[in-house]
Design a protein around this motif. Structure first.
Motif, PDB file in Angstrom:
ATOM      1  N   LEU A   1      11.930 -73.825 -92.788  1.00  0.00           N
ATOM      2  CA  LEU A   1      11.492 -74.393 -94.062  1.00  0.00           C
ATOM      3  C   LEU A   1      10.051 -74.878 -93.964  1.00  0.00           C
ATOM      4  O   LEU A   1       9.262 -74.694 -94.890  1.00  0.00           O
ATOM      5  N   ASP A   2       9.709 -75.495 -92.855  1.00  0.00           N
ATOM      6  CA  ASP A   2       8.342 -75.981 -92.677  1.00  0.00           C
ATOM      7  C   ASP A   2       7.380 -74.855 -92.307  1.00  0.00           C
ATOM      8  O   ASP A   2       6.236 -74.842 -92.760  1.00  0.00           O
ATOM      9  N   ASP A   3       7.857 -73.893 -91.503  1.00  0.00           N
ATOM     10  CA  ASP A   3       6.962 -72.863 -90.988  1.00  0.00           C
ATOM     11  C   ASP A   3       6.768 -71.705 -91.964  1.00  0.00           C
ATOM     12  O   ASP A   3       5.654 -71.170 -92.076  1.00  0.00           O
ATOM     13  N   PHE A   4       7.832 -71.302 -92.655  1.00  0.00           N
ATOM     14  CA  PHE A   4       7.774 -70.079 -93.454  1.00  0.00           C
ATOM     15  C   PHE A   4       8.051 -70.295 -94.945  1.00  0.00           C
ATOM     16  O   PHE A   4       7.754 -69.425 -95.767  1.00  0.00           O
ATOM     17  N   GLY A   5       8.698 -71.394 -95.314  1.00  0.00           N
ATOM     18  CA  GLY A   5       8.937 -71.668 -96.717  1.00  0.00           C
ATOM     19  C   GLY A   5      10.394 -71.588 -97.126  1.00  0.00           C
ATOM     20  O   GLY A   5      11.300 -71.378 -96.307  1.00  0.00           O
ATOM     21  N   LEU A   6      10.618 -71.749 -98.443  1.00  0.00           N
ATOM     22  CA  LEU A   6      11.970 -71.888 -98.978  1.00  0.00           C
ATOM     23  C   LEU A   6      12.807 -70.626 -98.813  1.00  0.00           C
ATOM     24  O   LEU A   6      13.952 -70.683 -98.361  1.00  0.00           O
ATOM     25  N   VAL A   7      12.261 -69.473 -99.194  1.00  0.00           N
ATOM     26  CA  VAL A   7      13.071 -68.244 -99.198  1.00  0.00           C
ATOM     27  C   VAL A   7      13.559 -67.889 -97.804  1.00  0.00           C
ATOM     28  O   VAL A   7      14.768 -67.657 -97.602  1.00  0.00           O
ATOM     29  N   PRO A   8      12.695 -67.807 -96.769  1.00  0.00           N
ATOM     30  CA  PRO A   8      13.199 -67.515 -95.425  1.00  0.00           C
ATOM     31  C   PRO A   8      14.219 -68.543 -94.942  1.00  0.00           C
ATOM     32  O   PRO A   8      15.191 -68.186 -94.264  1.00  0.00           O
ATOM     33  N   ALA A   9      14.016 -69.831 -95.297  1.00  0.00           N
ATOM     34  CA  ALA A   9      14.958 -70.866 -94.873  1.00  0.00           C
ATOM     35  C   ALA A   9      16.322 -70.647 -95.521  1.00  0.00           C
ATOM     36  O   ALA A   9      17.364 -70.814 -94.873  1.00  0.00           O
ATOM     37  N   LEU A  10      16.327 -70.280 -96.819  1.00  0.00           N
ATOM     38  CA  LEU A  10      17.605 -70.019 -97.494  1.00  0.00           C
ATOM     39  C   LEU A  10      18.270 -68.755 -96.949  1.00  0.00           C
ATOM     40  O   LEU A  10      19.511 -68.695 -96.844  1.00  0.00           O
ATOM     41  N   GLU A  11      17.484 -67.754 -96.634  1.00  0.00           N
ATOM     42  CA  GLU A  11      18.070 -66.530 -96.058  1.00  0.00           C
ATOM     43  C   GLU A  11      18.722 -66.838 -94.719  1.00  0.00           C
ATOM     44  O   GLU A  11      19.824 -66.340 -94.433  1.00  0.00           O
ATOM     45  N   ARG A  12      18.074 -67.666 -93.897  1.00  0.00           N
ATOM     46  CA  ARG A  12      18.669 -68.049 -92.620  1.00  0.00           C
ATOM     47  C   ARG A  12      19.911 -68.904 -92.845  1.00  0.00           C
ATOM     48  O   ARG A  12      20.924 -68.744 -92.153  1.00  0.00           O
ATOM     49  N   LEU A  13      19.857 -69.814 -93.842  1.00  0.00           N
ATOM     50  CA  LEU A  13      21.024 -70.636 -94.172  1.00  0.00           C
ATOM     51  C   LEU A  13      22.188 -69.767 -94.604  1.00  0.00           C
ATOM     52  O   LEU A  13      23.347 -69.999 -94.213  1.00  0.00           O
ATOM     53  N   ALA A  14      21.915 -68.725 -95.420  1.00  0.00           N
ATOM     54  CA  ALA A  14      22.963 -67.824 -95.893  1.00  0.00           C
ATOM     55  C   ALA A  14      23.605 -67.069 -94.730  1.00  0.00           C
ATOM     56  O   ALA A  14      24.830 -66.904 -94.671  1.00  0.00           O
ATOM     57  N   GLU A  15      22.775 -66.583 -93.787  1.00  0.00           N
ATOM     58  CA  GLU A  15      23.309 -65.862 -92.631  1.00  0.00           C
ATOM     59  C   GLU A  15      24.227 -66.761 -91.813  1.00  0.00           C
ATOM     60  O   GLU A  15      25.340 -66.361 -91.427  1.00  0.00           O
ATOM     61  N   THR A  16      23.759 -67.963 -91.534  1.00  0.00           N
ATOM     62  CA  THR A  16      24.567 -68.903 -90.755  1.00  0.00           C
ATOM     63  C   THR A  16      25.859 -69.253 -91.473  1.00  0.00           C
ATOM     64  O   THR A  16      26.942 -69.317 -90.855  1.00  0.00           O
ATOM     65  N   PHE A  17      25.773 -69.476 -92.789  1.00  0.00           N
ATOM     66  CA  PHE A  17      26.953 -69.822 -93.585  1.00  0.00           C
ATOM     67  C   PHE A  17      27.988 -68.697 -93.529  1.00  0.00           C
ATOM     68  O   PHE A  17      29.189 -68.942 -93.360  1.00  0.00           O
ATOM     69  N   THR A  18      27.517 -67.448 -93.668  1.00  0.00           N
ATOM     70  CA  THR A  18      28.429 -66.302 -93.627  1.00  0.00           C
ATOM     71  C   THR A  18      29.073 -66.162 -92.253  1.00  0.00           C
ATOM     72  O   THR A  18      30.286 -65.891 -92.131  1.00  0.00           O
ATOM     73  N   GLU A  19      28.293 -66.364 -91.186  1.00  0.00           N
ATOM     74  CA  GLU A  19      28.831 -66.281 -89.829  1.00  0.00           C
ATOM     75  C   GLU A  19      29.927 -67.313 -89.601  1.00  0.00           C
ATOM     76  O   GLU A  19      30.927 -67.036 -88.929  1.00  0.00           O
ATOM     77  N   GLN A  20      29.760 -68.473 -90.150  1.00  0.00           N
ATOM     78  CA  GLN A  20      30.700 -69.572 -89.899  1.00  0.00           C
ATOM     79  C   GLN A  20      31.925 -69.526 -90.805  1.00  0.00           C
ATOM     80  O   GLN A  20      32.989 -70.031 -90.433  1.00  0.00           O
ATOM     81  N   THR A  21      31.803 -68.942 -92.016  1.00  0.00           N
ATOM     82  CA  THR A  21      32.887 -69.038 -93.006  1.00  0.00           C
ATOM     83  C   THR A  21      33.466 -67.703 -93.458  1.00  0.00           C
ATOM     84  O   THR A  21      34.494 -67.683 -94.141  1.00  0.00           O
ATOM     85  N   ASP A  22      32.797 -66.582 -93.117  1.00  0.00           N
ATOM     86  CA  ASP A  22      33.177 -65.253 -93.620  1.00  0.00           C
ATOM     87  C   ASP A  22      33.057 -65.142 -95.138  1.00  0.00           C
ATOM     88  O   ASP A  22      33.674 -64.265 -95.751  1.00  0.00           O
ATOM     89  N   ILE A  23      32.294 -66.024 -95.757  1.00  0.00           N
ATOM     90  CA  ILE A  23      32.019 -65.954 -97.194  1.00  0.00           C
ATOM     91  C   ILE A  23      30.654 -65.296 -97.377  1.00  0.00           C
ATOM     92  O   ILE A  23      29.652 -65.769 -96.834  1.00  0.00           O
ATOM     93  N   ALA A  24      30.635 -64.195 -98.104  1.00  0.00           N
ATOM     94  CA  ALA A  24      29.383 -63.454 -98.289  1.00  0.00           C
ATOM     95  C   ALA A  24      28.429 -64.237 -99.182  1.00  0.00           C
ATOM     96  O   ALA A  24      28.822 -64.704-100.255  1.00  0.00           O
ATOM     97  N   VAL A  25      27.166 -64.384 -98.730  1.00  0.00           N
ATOM     98  CA  VAL A  25      26.146 -65.079 -99.498  1.00  0.00           C
ATOM     99  C   VAL A  25      24.961 -64.133 -99.694  1.00  0.00           C
ATOM    100  O   VAL A  25      24.415 -63.601 -98.722  1.00  0.00           O
ATOM    101  N   HIS A  26      24.571 -63.929-100.956  1.00  0.00           N
ATOM    102  CA  HIS A  26      23.473 -63.027-101.283  1.00  0.00           C
ATOM    103  C   HIS A  26      22.319 -63.845-101.861  1.00  0.00           C
ATOM    104  O   HIS A  26      22.508 -64.609-102.821  1.00  0.00           O
TER     105      HIS A  26
END
Length: 546
Positions: free
Chosen positions: A416-441
């Motif tokens: 979030l600090d280094d690259f901004g909102l969009v990359p941070a949300l994309e990383r958050l979505a990947e982590t969320f999907t890995e942990q919950t098996d809920i697809a996030v787009h």
């Protein structure tokens, strides 16, 4: 003849002295009425004062009728028939027989018979204050001389009435200034807005002589809730919801202008259920405006007079008090907003510090421990029991290192600090999907554009909270996050296909909606939540780019 003239002059002089020396308007008017009857030989005399609407009589002074007759007649006249003619035309009128005039509406039951009539308007500088009436002249009809004498007395009555109204007006202005000064002083010293608004409601009720004054504020869900009340049965109305989205209160907020209604039952915009609850006949609505923003409404019902309608002056007074109330609310919101902003900024700084410490210090320390354990593992290859303990310890350290890194990201993702909102949300979505098996787009039209730090932090936290709610409550299989530009702002929409909820019932239900709204409100934005049991939940956020 000369003696009669002297008596008349003395009577006129006495009436003039009474006008200048008598403090009671009722006493002055009574003396004028009695003098008019005496000087003209009339059996009955009356003086009617017209109300501010110039349509009806608000005061009626009589002579020649005893108390028993007055009681038998009942209500005093309101200005109909021949009396109404004088009110409308404001010109002298003499009749030899009242009943023969086509404009006469007759007398009420128990009224004594009256035939001859003389009516003279009470005028001063072209302003009509009322009329002086005489009936039943001894020995015949009223004369030109009678009309001249009564006109002189009417002029004195006009002076008395104007003086009384000027005194009342001055007294009223003084009360207004004292009340406004009291509210102004309270603005400078009172830190509790509810107490200040209660003072506004109470003082306004006294000044406009209303039966009931309420102050209502939006509750965040599109409704107005009564926060302060002054008047009859005040406590029962606290917390009451004022009407549907198209009610008078909401319309006044939308139109941002005051309105008064002479009959609430005839106004289609008035919430009739609320009006019945208040027992209202008339109403006055004043929006609370600050910095071109409507933040509440003052509602007053029913003047404590025979005529319950409010006046233009009442509207002006209510608007003056509304300005003070709006200032108080705005100051309170700004102070609370500044305090909350400092808290949020402090939280983010502390999260960033803890995240950096976990990532750089604790993470590096655990990585060093792993390297040390690898060396120990190689050194004890010939000692299986020790090697097994080292391996178990190594697995524990690896798991701890993963937890530390996950916690560091949750506290404040470095992306979030280094690259901004969009990359941070994309990383958050990947982590969320890995942990919950809920697809996030994640979809974004922002490109590589960086937003202000506080906006990126706020939107990230909103999405983070929404995803937490998906895990806890939604039982969803898919989540979409869309970032777009809207005019001079940025919008984020988070949708899931899970189990919905009732947003009204969930205001304090642990879903983080209040925190979302508070955080976004600090940036001048807004949060809208739509949900039901069939189509999941949508959280829409809009923030202006300043």
């Amino acid at each position: 003849m000369q003696e009669t003239e002297q008596m008349r002059l003395r009577a006129l002089l006495d009436a003039g002295i009474a006008v200048s020396s008598e403090l009671s308007l009722d006493a002055v008017l009574q003396r004028i009425v009695e003098a008019a009857a005496s000087l003209t030989g009339a059996r009955y005399a009356a003086l009617g004062v017209i109300d501010s609407t110039r349509r009806e009589l608000e005061q009626f002074v009589v002579t020649g009728l005893d108390d028993e007759t007055k009681a038998a007649i009942g209500d005093l006249p309101r200005g109909r028939g021949i009396l109404g003619v004088l009110i409308r035309d404001a010109a002298p009128l003499r009749l030899d027989d009242i009943a023969s005039d086509a404009r006469s509406v007759g007398f009420p039951p128990n009224h004594p018979p009256m035939k001859t009539f003389l009516g003279v308007p009470i005028l001063l500088r072209g302003v009509a204050y009322g009329n002086l009436y005489l009936t039943e002249k001894e020995g015949g009809s009223f004369t030109d001389e009678d009309q001249e004498i009564v006109s002189l007395l009417a002029a004195q009555a006009a002076v008395a009435i104007e003086n009384a109204r000027l005194y009342e007006s001055a007294t009223r202005w003084l009360q207004q200034l004292e009340s406004l000064a009291e509210v102004g002083n309270a603005l400078a010293t009172e830190i509790e807005v509810p107490r200040l608004l209660q003072l506004v409601a109470s003082r306004l009720r006294d000044l406009i002589q209303a039966r009931l004054v309420v102050i209502a504020m939006p509750n965040g869900d599109g409704a107005l809730v009564v926060e302060n009340v002054a008047g009859e049965n005040a406590e029962r109305y606290i917390g009451m919801t004022l009407g549907h989205p198209r009610s008078k209160s909401m319309k006044v907020l939308e139109r941002r202008r005051s309105e008064r209604v002479d009959s609430v039952i005839e106004d289609l915009e008035v919430d009739q259920a609320a009006a019945r609850e208040f027992g209202a006949q008339t109403g006055l609505w004043v929006p609370l405006l600050t910095r071109d923003r409507a933040i509440g409404v003052i509602v007053a019902h029913d003047k404590l007079h025979a005529d319950p309608r409010f006046t233009d002056e009442d509207v002006r007074i209510a608007e003056a008090f509304g300005e003070r109330a709006a200032v108080a609310i705005d100051l309170s919101e700004r102070v609370a907003g500044d305090a909350l902003r400092r808290v949020v900024q402090g939280q983010e700084l502390e999260r960033k510090r803890l995240s950096r410490e976990l990532h750089d210090e604790t993470g590096q320390a655990l990585t060093s421990i792993l390297l040390g354990l690898r060396s120990i593992e190689e050194a004890v290859e010939d000692r299986p029991e020790v090697r097994e303990s080292v391996l178990s310890l190594r697995e524990l350290v690896v798991a701890t290192l993963h937890d530390v890194r996950r916690l560091a990201v949750e506290l404040r993702p470095k992306a979030l600090d280094d690259f901004g909102l969009v990359p941070a949300l994309e990383r958050l979505a990947e982590t969320f999907t890995e942990q919950t098996d809920i697809a996030v787009h994640v979809q974004s039209v922002l490109g590589d554009e960086r937003l202000p730090d506080e906006i990126e932090s706020a939107l990230y936290r909103i999405v983070q909270e929404a995803l937490t709610n998906v895990i806890k409550h939604a039982q969803a299989s898919t989540v979409s996050i869309v970032l777009t530009k809207r005019g001079d702002g940025v919008a984020a929409v988070i949708e899931d296909d899970g189990r919905g909820f009732d947003p009204l019932e969930a205001r304090d239900g642990g879903l983080g909606l209040v925190g979302m709204r508070e955080r976004i409100a600090l940036l001048g934005g807004r949060v809208a939540v739509e949900s039901n049991g069939d189509v999941g939940t949508t959280v829409a956020v809009e923030v202006p780019l300043r």
